[in-house]
Design an enzyme around this catalytic site. Structure first.
Site, short mmCIF file in Angstrom:
data_model
loop_
_atom_site.label_atom_id
_atom_site.label_comp_id
_atom_site.label_asym_id
_atom_site.label_seq_id
_atom_site.Cartn_x
_atom_site.Cartn_y
_atom_site.Cartn_z
N HIS A 72 3.78 -2.10 3.21
CA HIS A 72 3.77 -0.75 2.62
C HIS A 72 5.07 -0.44 1.90
O HIS A 72 6.15 -0.61 2.47
CB HIS A 72 3.58 0.31 3.72
N ASP B 259 0.80 -1.23 0.00
CA ASP B 259 0.00 0.00 0.00
C ASP B 259 0.83 1.28 0.00
O ASP B 259 1.99 1.30 0.41
CB ASP B 259 -0.89 0.03 1.26
ZN LIG Z 1 -2.76 3.43 3.13
#
Ligand SMILES: [Zn+2]
Length: 271
Positions: free
Chosen positions: A232, A86
């Site tokens: 992430h 992400d």
């Molecule tokens: Zn996010």
């Protein structure tokens, strides 16, 4: 701007909780009309209902507000896991993530921020060229996303859809809310844009934890068929030597998946 909200709208069906909530509101209003002195009880019922709806929105893996992928569907789950990455693309981290995935023949789903796709178009196209998918993680990743009304949510999501389509030529089919937080307005917007909500089975909390061992343990305890894992490449915490934690975790994670004969696939391949 092509918001494209009118495009072949899919009929939205409210979840059982949303349907019941509408009944609570209508019922409370009717009771107060017939017996005005009942208003404190009816107000209590409506407040309790709102607390329940808020709680469901603050729980990313909840299915109370509408459908939500927390793992791969049974048909696609056997021998597979989905790596979801992400908040990118990030010019420093994403190319190294792509190299690591390539070395292991792994495919991943990138939940990208529309603004960042527009800022780094070559990087976004590189993700797609590598056989990975880019999905919708809103245009700006606003921290108050879960407090927006239907129009605000629709704009954030439709603008990201537009940026990603325009730059990569592919149309996102999944959506993930910033930090997984949402409210009851989200589900009808997603239905209209023909997007499926995806959360995760386990997340590494690698935006706040710089300790790669801890992130790896969170993702792998336990680990099994159909799991959706969250890491992430953007907004990543920095581990030893200042590198994004994902760069330390991913090689170990990919090794473990290979040992367990779990194949990393994209969410879209599981449709
Ligand atoms: Zn996010």
């Amino acid at each position: 701007m092509a918001l494209n909200l009118e495009h072949t709208p899919k009929r939205w069906k409210p979840s059982p909780l949303l349907g019941a909530s509408a009944l609570v509101h209508a019922g409370a209003a009717a009771c107060v009309l017939v017996r005005p002195q009942s208003w404190p009880w009816m107000l209590g019922a409506v407040v309790a209902n709102h607390l329940l709806l808020t709680g469901a929105g603050l729980w990313p893996r909840s299915k109370l507000l509408g459908p939500n992928w927390t793992s791969l569907p049974p048909d696609a789950a056997r021998g597979s896991v989905a790596l979801t990455i992400d908040d990118g693309p990030d010019p420093e981290v994403t190319p190294r993530v792509l190299d690591l995935l390539d070395e292991h023949g792994a495919k991943a789903t990138f939940f990208c921020i529309g603004e960042r796709v527009a800022r780094y178009p070559e990087l976004a196209r590189e993700i797609i060229a590598g056989g990975h998918d880019i999905e919708n993680h809103t245009q700006r990743h606003r921290h108050n996303f879960s407090l927006l009304g239907p129009a605000g949510m629709a704009a954030e999501i439709a603008q990201a859809q537009d940026s990603i389509q325009r730059i990569t030529g592919t149309t996102p089919q999944f959506f993930r809310a910033p930090a997984g937080l949402r409210n009851p307005f989200l589900d009808p917007v997603l239905a209209r844009l023909e997007l499926r909500l995806a959360s995760w089975t386990r997340r590494g909390f690698d935006t706040v934890t710089a300790n790669a061992d801890a992130v790896y343990r969170r993702l792998t305890t336990p680990l099994g068929d159909g799991d959706i894992l969250l890491l992430h490449d953007g907004n990543a915490a920095r581990g030893r030597g200042g590198d994004a934690v994902i760069l330390e975790v991913l090689p170990r994670l990919l090794e473990t998946l290979a040992q367990m004969r779990l194949r990393p696939v994209t969410l879209r391949s599981a449709l």
